[in-house]
Design a protein around this motif. Sequence first.
Motif, short mmCIF file in Angstrom:
data_model
loop_
_atom_site.label_atom_id
_atom_site.label_comp_id
_atom_site.label_asym_id
_atom_site.label_seq_id
_atom_site.Cartn_x
_atom_site.Cartn_y
_atom_site.Cartn_z
N LYS A 155 29.09 10.16 -27.62
CA LYS A 155 28.30 9.44 -28.65
C LYS A 155 28.05 8.00 -28.18
CE LYS A 155 30.88 12.26 -31.92
NZ LYS A 155 31.82 12.80 -30.91
N CYS A 156 27.26 7.87 -27.13
CA CYS A 156 27.07 6.57 -26.48
C CYS A 156 26.46 5.54 -27.43
CB CYS A 156 26.21 6.73 -25.23
SG CYS A 156 26.92 7.89 -24.04
N MET A 157 25.68 6.01 -28.40
CA MET A 157 25.06 5.10 -29.38
C MET A 157 26.11 4.27 -30.11
SD MET A 157 21.71 5.17 -30.18
CE MET A 157 21.54 5.15 -31.96
N PHE A 158 27.29 4.87 -30.29
CA PHE A 158 28.35 4.20 -31.07
C PHE A 158 29.43 3.60 -30.18
CE2 PHE A 158 26.63 7.75 -33.54
CZ PHE A 158 26.10 7.04 -34.61
N CYS A 159 29.20 3.60 -28.89
CA CYS A 159 30.25 3.18 -27.96
C CYS A 159 30.25 1.66 -27.79
CB CYS A 159 30.05 3.85 -26.60
SG CYS A 159 31.31 3.37 -25.42
N PRO A 160 31.43 1.05 -27.90
CA PRO A 160 31.49 -0.41 -27.74
C PRO A 160 31.23 -0.84 -26.29
CG PRO A 160 33.69 0.51 -27.90
CD PRO A 160 32.76 1.64 -28.18
N LEU A 161 31.25 0.12 -25.35
CA LEU A 161 31.09 -0.22 -23.94
C LEU A 161 29.72 0.21 -23.39
CD1 LEU A 161 34.65 0.85 -22.69
CD2 LEU A 161 33.92 -1.30 -23.74
N ARG A 162 28.78 0.51 -24.28
CA ARG A 162 27.52 1.07 -23.77
C ARG A 162 26.79 0.08 -22.86
NH1 ARG A 162 27.34 0.32 -29.03
NH2 ARG A 162 25.82 -1.10 -29.92
N ALA A 163 26.94 -1.22 -23.11
CA ALA A 163 26.25 -2.19 -22.25
C ALA A 163 26.92 -2.31 -20.88
CB ALA A 163 26.24 -3.56 -22.93
N ASP A 164 28.15 -1.80 -20.79
CA ASP A 164 28.91 -1.93 -19.53
C ASP A 164 28.86 -0.65 -18.70
OD1 ASP A 164 30.32 -4.51 -20.33
OD2 ASP A 164 31.00 -3.17 -21.92
N CYS A 165 28.30 0.42 -19.25
CA CYS A 165 28.55 1.75 -18.69
C CYS A 165 27.53 2.15 -17.62
CB CYS A 165 28.55 2.77 -19.82
SG CYS A 165 28.93 4.43 -19.26
N ASP A 166 28.00 2.30 -16.40
CA ASP A 166 27.12 2.67 -15.28
C ASP A 166 26.55 4.08 -15.44
OD1 ASP A 166 27.58 0.26 -14.16
OD2 ASP A 166 28.97 0.97 -12.61
N ASP B 212 22.96 10.07 -17.18
CA ASP B 212 23.60 11.34 -17.50
C ASP B 212 25.12 11.25 -17.42
OD1 ASP B 212 24.17 13.86 -18.18
OD2 ASP B 212 22.93 14.82 -16.65
N PRO B 213 25.73 10.66 -18.46
CA PRO B 213 27.20 10.50 -18.45
C PRO B 213 27.95 11.82 -18.29
CG PRO B 213 26.21 9.26 -20.26
CD PRO B 213 25.12 10.07 -19.67
N GLU B 214 27.37 12.92 -18.78
CA GLU B 214 28.11 14.19 -18.72
C GLU B 214 28.37 14.66 -17.30
OE1 GLU B 214 27.44 17.52 -21.33
OE2 GLU B 214 26.36 16.23 -22.74
N ILE C 168 34.70 9.23 -28.97
CA ILE C 168 33.33 8.77 -28.66
C ILE C 168 32.89 9.30 -27.29
CG2 ILE C 168 31.87 6.75 -28.22
CD1 ILE C 168 32.62 6.70 -31.08
N CYS C 169 33.71 9.04 -26.28
CA CYS C 169 33.34 9.43 -24.91
C CYS C 169 33.88 10.84 -24.65
CB CYS C 169 33.90 8.42 -23.91
SG CYS C 169 33.18 8.58 -22.27
N THR C 170 33.38 11.77 -25.43
CA THR C 170 33.89 13.15 -25.40
C THR C 170 33.35 13.91 -24.17
OG1 THR C 170 32.08 13.59 -26.90
CG2 THR C 170 34.24 13.36 -27.88
N SER D 209 35.73 7.06 -15.35
CA SER D 209 34.78 7.67 -14.40
C SER D 209 33.34 7.38 -14.79
CB SER D 209 34.92 9.20 -14.39
OG SER D 209 36.19 9.56 -14.04
N ARG D 210 33.09 7.39 -16.10
CA ARG D 210 31.72 7.14 -16.58
C ARG D 210 31.39 5.66 -16.54
NH1 ARG D 210 31.89 11.50 -21.62
NH2 ARG D 210 31.66 13.34 -20.29
N LEU D 211 32.34 4.86 -16.98
CA LEU D 211 32.12 3.41 -17.02
C LEU D 211 31.74 2.89 -15.63
CD1 LEU D 211 32.38 1.20 -19.18
CD2 LEU D 211 34.80 1.03 -18.59
S1 SF4 Z 1 28.54 4.55 -23.01
FE1 SF4 Z 1 29.74 5.30 -21.27
S2 SF4 Z 1 31.87 4.95 -21.86
FE2 SF4 Z 1 30.62 4.84 -23.73
S3 SF4 Z 1 30.60 6.92 -24.59
FE3 SF4 Z 1 28.81 6.73 -23.29
S4 SF4 Z 1 29.50 7.51 -21.32
FE4 SF4 Z 1 31.34 7.05 -22.47
#
Ligand code: SF4
Length: 363
Positions: free
Chosen positions: A209-220, A226-228, A202-204, A159-161
């Motif tokens: 913890k978006c700083m440590f997320c391997p998908l942060r460059a992909d995440c809409d 505001d991912p929350e 990570i995506c709690t 949903s976040r991605l």
């Molecule tokens: S960058 Fe996106 S997928 Fe990654 S933790 Fe943050 S909200 Fe979740």
Amino acid sequence: MAPQDKSRKPAVAARLLNWYDAHHRELPWRTGPAALSKGERPDPYRVWLSEIMLQQTTVEAVKSYFTAFVRRWPSVSALAAAANDDIMKAWAGLGYYSRARNLKACADLVAAQGGIFPDTEEGLLALPGIGPYTAAAIASIAFARPAAVVDGNVERVVSRLFRIETPLPQAKTEIRALVQQMVPSGRPGDFAQATMDLGATICTPRRPKCMFCPLRADCDALAAGDPELYPVRLAKPEKPRRRGAAFVAIREDGAVLLRKRPEKGLLGGMTEVPTTGWTARLDGETSPDAAPFPSPWKRAGQITHVFTHFTLELDIYRASFGGRAPQGHFWSPPDDLHGEALPTVMKKAIDAAIPGATKRRKP
Ligand code: SF4
């Protein structure tokens, strides 16, 4: 990334798998990527057992139950040979007890087929206690089928991605389709577990913890700030309340009077102290007059327990009771209480009347 941008999905899956190789959770039922790369295969029995236990239950709660089950019943055939009551007792406290009944029914069927689990979603779906999610998880993890495995963690990540605005549960079909497009044919089981691990660690739900997320460059959702806000959910209606009374009768030596619930229905086949019916009415159902046998009942407090579809308030009464166990009841000595098939609500009821009683273990 827009949902229709399929071209980037393989790259997302690859990034996720790289992250999983380095950061996956060590779980007692899991065959990790290092073992898989050496040719070890997941044991379908362990995958199935863990997935049944994990239905609506947290990883932390499941760990000790899983370890105890596989130590006692190391194969599906061993589980099939076990007595129903022993399985119910071993399951006590894990909740959703229809799972334990289905576990035995499923083990019986699989053992009758030589102990071999079906290796497709369709075949797995035909077994008791296995719904679409569990069938997809087992097919993917145990048999490397390219199934879309979507639990609550995966719903949140996806949903976040893709910043999905459709509220859950309506968004489930859309999320499942997106996951299906991402599943890599080479490592479908690892991909499923990687998405779950990312959601759990990570995506709690709060403060991802978006700083440590391997998908942060992909995440809409991160790009939008505001991912929350995701996943979007419709407000849940409040659960209805039911009320009743539970009666803890105590013999001179500390034994507690118990009985077995009917096999069918809520908490079927589990053990309980005598209770009234559980009703939405506010009449005399919760008074000591409603006890199944007379005794000098004294109020010992109230407990609340939340089931899936309702919240239960039980008034607790206790009394000393010296007679023979009434028909259909039995006395459980203090050292045996811990090992009875008592669901959590009944442990709460007994502990309200006799603090710590269900935690006491045999010396
Ligand atoms: S960058 Fe996106 S997928 Fe990654 S933790 Fe943050 S909200 Fe979740």
